[in-house]
Design an enzyme around this catalytic site. Structure first.
Site, PDB file in Angstrom:
ATOM      1  N   ARG A 170       1.030  -4.832  -4.896  1.00  0.00           N
ATOM      2  CA  ARG A 170       0.699  -6.022  -3.862  1.00  0.00           C
ATOM      3  C   ARG A 170       0.694  -6.862  -4.482  1.00  0.00           C
ATOM      4  NH1 ARG A 170      -0.857  -4.183   0.227  1.00  0.00           N
ATOM      5  NH2 ARG A 170      -2.792  -2.681   0.618  1.00  0.00           N
ATOM      6  N   ASP A 220      -0.101   2.952   8.689  1.00  0.00           N
ATOM      7  CA  ASP A 220      -0.776   2.034   9.320  1.00  0.00           C
ATOM      8  C   ASP A 220       0.139   1.665  10.786  1.00  0.00           C
ATOM      9  OD1 ASP A 220      -3.111   0.827   8.616  1.00  0.00           O
ATOM     10  OD2 ASP A 220      -1.507  -1.145   8.277  1.00  0.00           O
ATOM     11  N   ARG A 240      -6.558  -2.448   9.613  1.00  0.00           N
ATOM     12  CA  ARG A 240      -6.839  -4.112   9.878  1.00  0.00           C
ATOM     13  C   ARG A 240      -6.156  -4.456  11.235  1.00  0.00           C
ATOM     14  NH1 ARG A 240      -5.845  -5.778   4.281  1.00  0.00           N
ATOM     15  NH2 ARG A 240      -4.119  -4.625   4.424  1.00  0.00           N
ATOM     16  N   THR A 262       4.346   2.852   5.703  1.00  0.00           N
ATOM     17  CA  THR A 262       2.939   2.806   5.532  1.00  0.00           C
ATOM     18  C   THR A 262       2.077   3.297   6.878  1.00  0.00           C
ATOM     19  OG1 THR A 262       1.570   0.678   6.728  1.00  0.00           O
ATOM     20  CG2 THR A 262       3.696   0.669   7.160  1.00  0.00           C
ATOM     21  N   ASP A 268       2.539   0.249  12.164  1.00  0.00           N
ATOM     22  CA  ASP A 268       2.914  -0.724  12.891  1.00  0.00           C
ATOM     23  C   ASP A 268       3.794  -1.768  12.799  1.00  0.00           C
ATOM     24  OD1 ASP A 268       2.530  -1.585  10.149  1.00  0.00           O
ATOM     25  OD2 ASP A 268       0.865  -3.137  10.190  1.00  0.00           O
ATOM     26  N   GLY A 295       0.807  -0.953  -0.036  1.00  0.00           N
ATOM     27  CA  GLY A 295      -0.162  -0.017   0.151  1.00  0.00           C
ATOM     28  C   GLY A 295       0.767   1.491  -0.051  1.00  0.00           C
ATOM     29  N   ASP A 354       5.119  -4.706   6.405  1.00  0.00           N
ATOM     30  CA  ASP A 354       5.056  -5.906   6.739  1.00  0.00           C
ATOM     31  C   ASP A 354       5.190  -7.013   5.320  1.00  0.00           C
ATOM     32  OD1 ASP A 354       2.604  -5.750   6.417  1.00  0.00           O
ATOM     33  OD2 ASP A 354       2.545  -6.595   8.406  1.00  0.00           O
TER      34      ASP A 354
HETATM   35  O1  F6P Z   1      -2.170  -1.375   4.944  1.00  0.00           O
HETATM   36  C1  F6P Z   1      -2.185  -0.073   4.535  1.00  0.00           C
HETATM   37  C2  F6P Z   1      -4.039  -0.255   4.613  1.00  0.00           C
HETATM   38  O2  F6P Z   1      -4.261   1.112   3.943  1.00  0.00           O
HETATM   39  C3  F6P Z   1      -4.545  -0.869   5.361  1.00  0.00           C
HETATM   40  O3  F6P Z   1      -5.337   0.387   7.036  1.00  0.00           O
HETATM   41  C4  F6P Z   1      -5.725  -0.578   4.805  1.00  0.00           C
HETATM   42  O4  F6P Z   1      -6.509  -1.831   5.813  1.00  0.00           O
HETATM   43  C5  F6P Z   1      -5.241  -1.670   3.529  1.00  0.00           C
HETATM   44  O5  F6P Z   1      -3.930  -0.923   3.540  1.00  0.00           O
HETATM   45  C6  F6P Z   1      -6.645  -1.159   2.757  1.00  0.00           C
HETATM   46  O6  F6P Z   1      -5.263  -2.225   1.178  1.00  0.00           O
HETATM   47  P1  F6P Z   1      -5.817  -1.703  -0.305  1.00  0.00           P
HETATM   48  O7  F6P Z   1      -5.404  -0.409  -0.516  1.00  0.00           O
HETATM   49  O8  F6P Z   1      -4.808  -2.195  -1.128  1.00  0.00           O
HETATM   50  O9  F6P Z   1      -7.338  -1.728   0.073  1.00  0.00           O
END
Ligand code: F6P
Length: 322
Positions: free
Chosen positions: A72, A128, A172, A126, A130, A11, A103
């Site tokens: 991804r 997050d 998440r 990120t 995290d 992301g 991660d």
């Molecule tokens: O890991 C970053 C994040 O923005 C999370 O907070 C979220 O759950 C996820 O990515 C959403 O991913 P995508 O953009 O692939 O739907």
């Protein structure tokens, strides 16, 4: 060491461009060439690789997203995919790969390094926040401010109508964004993935906070909080709060975009430089981070497998201030 490979992966987060700029300019300062792949590991597999010089990263420090694009990549999860990636990287004479991501991206990088002796350095980016091994990740501060500004606006309309809002923020598995946004906007209640609060507990906490008064109230809900997100929660509690005019707002990907804050730009600049230095010094399978204002290297394995704990004192504080 002559050539550094570079990708942004997973992301996106605001400040990735500032990190790209820092890696390219620090490399150039040290007489190294940077070859960057587009769309993360996918671009490596597609051999979509180009050289970046100092001029090519002009005017990007203030831009959200990533000029390298990101993805991804499922194929890279397989041993065959990583073997192909290593072959492509070696064909470009890349001596070390710098991965700007989170991660999942680091798990792949660590495997690539172990299976194919490709030195890898991670830069934590990120929203997050995290990742263990750094006090803050690139993009977190911007996301926090974006969510805060958005919810301040929701507060205005909530006040005007005395409404109860459930506002869902990203996160998440971890609740950094929910917790610190919640404190910064004076949330009535904050629901975190770490707590996995049951619906009955949400109902009783909210009832005791509201004390039957009809007034503006904001519940900040992390997307992975255990009740299935804000829409599900609204559905589960609507009968208990039928006298309230309840609204749901999902902030979603707005939190991932926008111009990075000064703090994210500086952090990205420091970590980009630290990553190049780590590569030159011959480190591998490490993530660069900032801990107590000092640059620190941690094993990628730790950064990718251990989720950073939220600060439980801050959680306590949020309850005192409700
Ligand atoms: O890991 C970053 C994040 O923005 C999370 O907070 C979220 O759950 C996820 O990515 C959403 O991913 P995508 O953009 O692939 O739907």
């Amino acid at each position: 060491m002559k050539t550094i490979g570079l990708i942004t992966s997973g992301g996106d987060s605001p400040g990735m461009n500032a990190a790209v700029r820092s890696v390219v300019r620090s490399s150039s300062y040290n007489g190294l060439i940077v070859k960057a792949a587009s769309r993360g590991y996918q671009g490596v597999l597609d051999n979509d690789i180009r050289e970046l010089d100092s001029d090519s990263v002009s005017g990007i420090i203030q831009r959200g997203g990533t000029i390298l694009k990101t993805a991804r990549c499922k194929e890279f999860h397989t041993a065959e995919g990583r073997e192909k990636a290593a072959t492509v990287l070696k064909s470009h004479e890349i001596d070390a790969l710098i991965v700007i991501g989170g991660d999942g991206s680091f798990r792949g990088a660590d495997l690539l390094s172990n299976e194919h002796q490709m030195p890898v350095i991670g830069i934590p980016a990120t929203i997050d926040n995290d990742l263990a091994g750094t006090d803050e990740t690139i993009g977190y501060d911007t996301a926090l401010n974006t969510a805060m500004v958005a919810i301040d606006k929701i507060r205005d309309t909530a006040d005007a109508h005395d409404r109860l809002f459930l506002v869902e923020v990203m996160g998440r598995d971890v609740g950094f964004i929910a917790l610190e946004t919640g404190i910064s906007i004076g949330a009535e209640l904050i629901l975190l993935p770490e707590a996995q609060t049951k619906t009955e507990e949400v109902i009783s906490s909210l009832k005791s906070i509201l004390k039957e008064q009809i007034r503006s109230s904001i519940v900040v809900v992390a997307e992975g909080n255990g009740t299935g997100g804000a829409w599900n929660l609204a559905d589960q509690i609507k009968d208990d709060f039928s006298k309230y005019d309840m609204k749901v707002c999902i902030l979603g990907h707005i939190q991932r975009g926008g111009t990075p804050t000064a703090r994210d730009r500086v952090l990205a600049s420091q970590l980009g430089h630290a990553a190049v230095k780590a590569a030159i010094e011959g480190h591998t399978s490490v993530m660069v981070g900032v801990v107590n204002n000092q640059i620190k290297l941690s094993p990628l394995k730790m950064a990718s497998s251990k989720k950073k704990d939220i600060d439980y004192d801050t959680l306590e504080l949020s309850k005192i201030l409700q």
